[in-house]
Design an enzyme around this catalytic site. Structure first.
Site, PDB file in Angstrom:
ATOM      1  N   HIS A  54       0.843  -1.185   0.000  1.00 40.13           N
ATOM      2  CA  HIS A  54       0.000   0.000   0.000  1.00 40.13           C
ATOM      3  C   HIS A  54       0.883   1.241   0.000  1.00 40.13           C
ATOM      4  O   HIS A  54       1.861   1.317   0.753  1.00 40.13           O
ATOM      5  CB  HIS A  54      -0.924   0.002   1.223  1.00 40.13           C
ATOM      6  CG  HIS A  54      -2.066  -0.957   1.076  1.00 40.13           C
ATOM      7  ND1 HIS A  54      -2.143  -1.870   0.058  1.00 40.13           N
ATOM      8  CD2 HIS A  54      -3.194  -1.128   1.810  1.00 40.13           C
ATOM      9  CE1 HIS A  54      -3.258  -2.569   0.177  1.00 40.13           C
ATOM     10  NE2 HIS A  54      -3.920  -2.134   1.241  1.00 40.13           N
ATOM     11  N   LYS A  79     -13.005   5.305   7.630  1.00 39.62           N
ATOM     12  CA  LYS A  79     -13.355   6.376   6.694  1.00 39.62           C
ATOM     13  C   LYS A  79     -14.866   6.509   6.546  1.00 39.62           C
ATOM     14  O   LYS A  79     -15.399   7.604   6.404  1.00 39.62           O
ATOM     15  CB  LYS A  79     -12.710   6.098   5.329  1.00 39.62           C
ATOM     16  CG  LYS A  79     -13.049   7.124   4.248  1.00 39.62           C
ATOM     17  CD  LYS A  79     -12.163   6.958   3.039  1.00 39.62           C
ATOM     18  CE  LYS A  79     -12.492   5.699   2.276  1.00 39.62           C
ATOM     19  NZ  LYS A  79     -13.714   5.831   1.469  1.00 39.62           N
TER      20      LYS A  79
END
Length: 1181
Positions: A368, A839
């Site tokens: 990532h 999120k």
């Protein structure tokens, strides 16, 4: 005022005169230095601070120096900032046992004016209980100014004030500690660094103000964490970097960096709008070259500080090991400390052995895009770390230390001359190679070290009780296997990743086998070996006869059976490596970066006429069997010590890494499988429109199909008629089968399905494995299943977590699925996504929903009669589920961690935890001990936590409401995010191969991945995802009622989950700065939106901070973790100016009136600030 003046005058003048008289009377013979050292050793800890020619050698340790009257004078040290230093000077003592730090220049000056009249100007300032007095004198020493500081709090004053003088452009010639009766005064002899003359009186007020500001700050910070060796190491590294910068003729860069650093540090202590405006105007006037160099300097300061911190931590642990001698527990979470806890709870040897046998610790590295540093920079910092470790060795002679320092200076010069910016985005291949570097440079050694730590502690605490430490560490990787949202990861990429990993571990085995071959030189003429080993050599001689080189070695080692055996073993490994290289060459011919695939380091010549597959080990089990055969023979012959050294390390490596190094997880998004399944089912004539079926109908159809024989005769023809996306999905399963067959059955760990929303998403992957006809999944004619495919559903968003129980129940009730699961080991792996859930609904709702999900998984798997393995998909920041590993594991629901844990490690976190072998061994240790303690009721924190669930649910509900009101209901919120952060610029920094957005040119939550979401807020010092809503959640529950507040305070003390959750929130609150966030807010084009959003964020920030301090019963953030406070406080010296530099550069880059030719001028400096801020924050996404 007059009283203070007289007091300082009375203390300082006589002591200066007595020092001068002692010098002038020539009572300091040449042997005085040795006498002094002996005196200091006998009486006090020596001060290792010497100021000469504007330099600082080190710092002091806390000690008691006795005055002539016997009154103790408190002294200490706490170095929180890099010190620009050169080493020089020596120690001496003054009258009455006073310790002085001085050199010949100071004594000479005192000799010349022993009776000169002092003219002191004095002032006082106080903060809380501490009162300080300052005196200046330009008459006692011609060409210099004498500064005296007297006060109640004398801790670390010598070092801290010296640093302040340096920051003001003042050269410190001498720093002295003078005592008389009950007073302790620090006296500094200084001069203007530029003119080399006394400090003009008109500068005294400004100097006084800045020193008072420094002393006030010292009262706020805890001073218990100082270490003179750390200070000296930081000083050396910083000065070395400054030397490299000066060598490039960039003195102006150092001056600019100092001006910004000291200026913004002063603003942090006391806000002054005019000073802030002056600093911003200064930045505005900087040209592109200067601003770039200053950013790089701040970046490298922080990088070297990180190296010094890491080396310091390792040294402290090493000293603890040496000092303990198995008599006392080592650091918290060490094997020694943890096993003592087991022993204290009466956990016996058999019980401990059972726990160890079922333990598996499995970190999984991902690519990532959060590691902002280039591979070249990382390797250079790694070399500096190793040299710094060596430099701290007390056994070094001065010449050896000087030689090491020359090497470090060379490496720092390389660092300064290396561009930290990537010219292009890294390819997936480069990400794979970078990921494997951690194994090569660190983890192979760290694993061996970790097992030795464990064995030493077991032998010390459970002596003679037969406890054996099994190989319980496994590593995984997503690099090259994770294709979710990354179009550059293709089936051949996954094959390449597996081959490169295999090549690396095979080369490591060959190197270590050669080392064993050089060591185990036992002769049959002197000692005996086991009959089993002799018997195996008869078979090996057939191999020797075919190859001249080995035949020659066979004759050479005829009487040395271990060397003979190891030589053949090395040949078998080399043959296997040749086979891997042949496969890589094929990929290279296909255009996949031949220069990286065919690395000269791993390339070995072919043996003419011998196929690479011939003689090669067919599996890691065969290789391991040969190693254990040697081990058995050695131990039978009484050579236990030899067996426990290099050979045992090699056995540990093979048991840990096999022939695959790290097991690849494959990840793909669920809709990709659904679309491919729909097309294949239609081509097979099973149903015209699979996508139109209900969930029960899909489950029934898929279960029936995969229970039938695979379409072996049809698959090739159908494959050719498929659409390109479906063909690529099927190719992936072909590749997985190929990897398992040619490298190792353990090469592929799990198939992770992101965005799993229903049970059929799991069954679709099983169907695709069945369709590949590669023995991944097949029901035999006997009715038994051949199941090599392990599928792990990933539940990410808040709704997904809420729907998870229904999906799992459906799966477990399906007889076909249940039979497949039992055939593959009876363990259901379930991955939980921390990033997207945070999120989606905010940190509180995410954390608690994940906690509840683990409880539900326990219940459902227990009811189904299967075991569970929870795969924690956490990121590098608190906003993506990160936190201290040991505490994070212990805070999981009781029973959810039952001997095994699997979790992702991402981006820069991999570097910080596993970049160096010593640190990696520590991180593995604290993780494993956390797992052991969480897996046993005797050491797991117990309690009736269910009583807190309803409270936590109320907190989560209120917090999520507050978070969604901001992110979903506040008009212009996403305009604020995109305009007030660097989220648009992150894609330009070339961090990773994967695109940052799911959808282009859309300003909403769904279009962004979790990493840039967190990255953007962190860079702008909002750190919003890690804390927003927490304060509202707590306030909504307590309503300022004392009973409810006390309830949460008790909950904080008793419930590990709640305590760890709030502790992680605390760290993010500390890293945030609303003053700096407001500077970013001004970048928002709509002033109404700017004020609305920022005011909401700031209001919630201060509310969350207040509520946390109330619940935790602390006065300040990080009061319970002073070392972390001190560490980050140091980094703020660079971080604050970097943020302001970034704000101004963002304004220039986005200026609509700027010409297109002008904008690119500021793009690279802007991108450098992103890297520099990430380095100082020590995390990105």
């Amino acid at each position: 005022m007059a009283h203070t003046q007289a007091r300082l005058h009375a203390v300082i003048r006589p002591l200066l005169q007595s020092s001068s008289a002692a010098r002038s009377s020539k009572e300091l013979p040449s042997q005085h230095g040795q006498t002094l050292r002996t005196t200091l050793y006998n009486k006090v800890d020596p001060i290792s601070l010497s100021c000469s020619r504007g330099s600082v050698q080190g710092g002091t340790r806390r000690f008691l120096a006795k005055t002539s009257s016997g009154t103790p004078a408190r002294r200490g040290a706490n170095i929180r900032s890099p010190v620009v230093a050169e080493t020089s000077g020596n120690h001496s003592t003054g009258s009455g046992g006073t310790i002085l730090t001085q050199d010949s220049a100071i004594f000479s000056a005192l000799d010349e004016s022993p009776g000169s009249r002092a003219s002191y100007t004095t002032d006082t300032d106080s903060e809380g209980e501490a009162e300080y007095s300052l005196a200046f004198d330009n008459e006692s020493m011609p060409g210099s100014t004498v500064v005296g500081i007297d006060g109640m709090d004398q801790d670390n004053l010598l070092m801290d004030v010296t640093l302040s003088f340096y920051e003001m452009g003042i050269s410190v010639q001498s720093a002295q500690v003078l005592t008389k009766h009950d007073r302790v005064v620090d006296v500094f002899i200084v001069s203007d660094a530029e003119t080399r003359s006394a400090i003009p009186e008109d500068r005294w007020p400004d100097i006084k103000e800045k020193i008072f500001a420094k002393l006030k700050r010292r009262n706020v910070l805890n001073t218990a964490t100082g270490d003179p060796k750390l200070a000296e190491q930081v000083a050396f590294l910083t000065q070395t970097l400054n030397k490299a910068v000066r060598g490039d003729g960039k003195e102006d860069v150092l001056e600019a960096a100092y001006f910004l650093q000291s200026g913004f540090e002063g603003l942090r202590l006391k806000e002054d709008p005019r000073k802030r405006a002056d600093l911003l105007r200064y930045i505005e006037k900087m040209d592109e070259k200067t601003i770039t160099a200053v950013i790089r300097l701040f970046y490298l300061y922080s990088s070297l500080l990180n190296v010094a911190d890491e080396a310091h931590s390792h040294r402290l642990r090493r000293e603890l090991v040496w000092a303990s001698r198995n008599a006392t527990p080592l650091w918290y979470a060490s094997f020694d400390h943890s096993l003592r806890a087991f022993k204290k709870e009466n956990v016996g040897a058999a019980e401990l052995q059972e726990l160890l046998n079922r333990t598996e610790y499995n970190p999984v590295f991902t690519a990532h895009p959060t590691e902002a540093r280039r591979r070249e920079v990382l390797t250079c910092l790694h070399r500096i770390f190793l040299l710094c470790n060596d430099r701290e060795d007390p056994r070094l002679s001065p010449a050896q230390k000087a030689e090491l320092e020359v090497e470090i200076e060379a490496e720092v010069e390389i660092l300064w001359r290396t561009d930290e910016m990537r010219a292009t985005k890294p390819t997936v291949l480069e990400e794979i190679v970078t990921g494997l570097d951690y194994f090569r440079y660190s983890l192979f050694e760290a694993v061996c070290t970790t097992y030795r730590y464990a064995e030493n502690s077991v032998n010390a605490i459970y002596p003679g009780e037969g406890v054996v430490v099994p190989s319980l560490i496994k590593f995984g990787s997503w690099i090259g296997g994770d294709r979710d949202g990354n179009p550059f990861v293709r089936p051949e990429t996954t094959v390449m990743a597996a081959l490169l990993a295999s090549r690396l571990i095979l080369a490591e085995y060959i190197r270590r086998v050669r080392a064993c071959q050089d060591t185990l030189t036992h002769s049959l003429l002197i000692c005996k070996v086991s009959p089993e080993l002799i018997e195996s050599l008869e078979e090996d001689k057939k191999v020797m006869e075919k190859i001249p080189a080995i035949r020659f070695d066979g004759a050479l080692f005829e009487q040395e059976p271990y060397r003979l055996k190891l030589r053949v073993m090395r040949h078998r490994l080399e043959q296997r490596l040749r086979g891997v290289n042949a496969r890589l060459r094929e990929l290279g011919k296909a255009g996949m970066h031949d220069e990286l695939l065919i690395d000269i380091e791993f390339n070995i010549d072919e043996i003419p006429g011998l196929d690479p597959k011939e003689d090669a080990y067919v599996s890691e089990e065969k290789f391991l069997s040969d190693l254990k055969l040697i081990d058995f023979s050695l131990r039978k012959g009484g050579d236990n010590r030899l067996a426990d050294r290099k050979l045992k390390d090699l056995i540990r490596l093979v048991e840990t890494f096999g022939f695959y190094c790290c097991a690849l997880d494959v990840r793909q998004e669920s809709t990709v499988h659904s679309e491919a399944t729909d097309e294949i089912i239609r081509l097979l004539g099973l149903h015209d429109n699979y996508s139109s079926l209900s969930e029960p109908e899909r489950m029934t159809l898929l279960a029936e199909v995969i229970s039938s024989p695979p379409p072996v005769e049809k698959v090739e023809g159908l494959y050719k008629t498929m659409s390109e996306p479906s063909r690529e999905v099927v190719e992936l399963f072909f590749s997985m089968a190929d990897i398992g067959e040619n490298i190792s059955e353990k090469s592929i760990a799990s198939y992770v399905i992101s965005m799993t929303r229903q049970a059929s998403h799991v069954m679709e992957v099983l169907f695709l494995g069945w369709f590949s006809c590669k023995n991944l999944l097949e029901k035999k004619t006997s009715g038994e299943w051949n199941a090599r495919l392990v599928v792990a559903p990933l539940f990410e968003t808040i709704p997904d977590l809420e729907n998870m129980p229904g999906s799992l129940e459906t799966l477990f009730k399906n007889e076909t699925y249940k039979a497949i699961l039992m055939a593959s080991g009876g363990v259901q792996e379930i991955m939980l996504g921390y990033s997207d859930s945070c999120k989606d609904g905010g940190i509180t709702a995410s954390a608690y929903n994940l906690y509840k999900a683990q409880c539900v998984i326990q219940e459902l798997t227990a009811e189904a009669g299967v075991k569970s393995c929870i795969f924690h998909g956490r990121g590098g920041t608190v906003g993506r589920g990160a936190g201290p590993t040991h505490e994070s594991i212990l805070s999981q629901p009781p029973g959810s961690v039952d001997g095994q844990i699997k979790f992702t490690e991402q981006g820069e976190v991999i570097t910080y935890r596993y970049g160096n072998a010593q640190t990696a061994a520590y991180e593995l240790t604290v993780g494993i001990t956390g797992l052991l303690k969480a897996s046993h009721p005797a050491t797991r924190e117990g309690g009736n936590y269910e009583k807190y669930f309803s409270i936590m649910q109320q907190l989560a509900t209120a917090a999520e409401k507050s978070y969604r009101e901001l992110t979903d209901e506040t008009e212009g919120f996403y305009d604020y995010f995109y305009e007030s952060t660097v989220v648009n610029e992150i894609g330009l920094i070339n961090i990773g191969s994967r695109p940052a957005r799911r959808k282009a040119a859309v300003r909403d939550k769904s279009s962004l991945r979790a990493i840039p979401w967190v990255f953007g807020w962190a860079q702008s010092r909002h750190t919003l995802p890690a804390w927003y809503g927490v304060g509202s959640g707590i306030a909504s529950y307590t309503r300022d009622e004392p009973e409810r507040i006390q309830e949460l305070q008790i909950m904080y003390q008793e419930w590990p989950f709640f305590r760890t959750f709030l502790s992680n929130v605390q760290m993010s609150l500390f890293k945030a700065s609303m003053e700096i966030a407001q500077e970013y807010a001004r970048l928002c084009s709509n002033r109404i939106t700017q004020k609305l959003v920022f005011d909401l964020v700031a209001q919630e920030y201060y509310l969350t901070k207040s509520q946390f301090l109330t619940v935790s019963q602390q006065n300040n953030l990080l009061q319970d973790n002073p070392s972390l406070e001190s560490s980050f406080d140091t980094r703020r010296k660079y971080l604050d100016p970097l943020n302001h530099l970034q704000v101004i550069l963002l304004g220039r880059q986005r200026d609509p009136t700027a010409s297109e030719e002008h904008k690119p001028l500021w793009e690279k400096p802007l991108l450098r600030t992103i890297k520099a801020i990430a380095s100082n924050m020590r995390n990105t996404g």
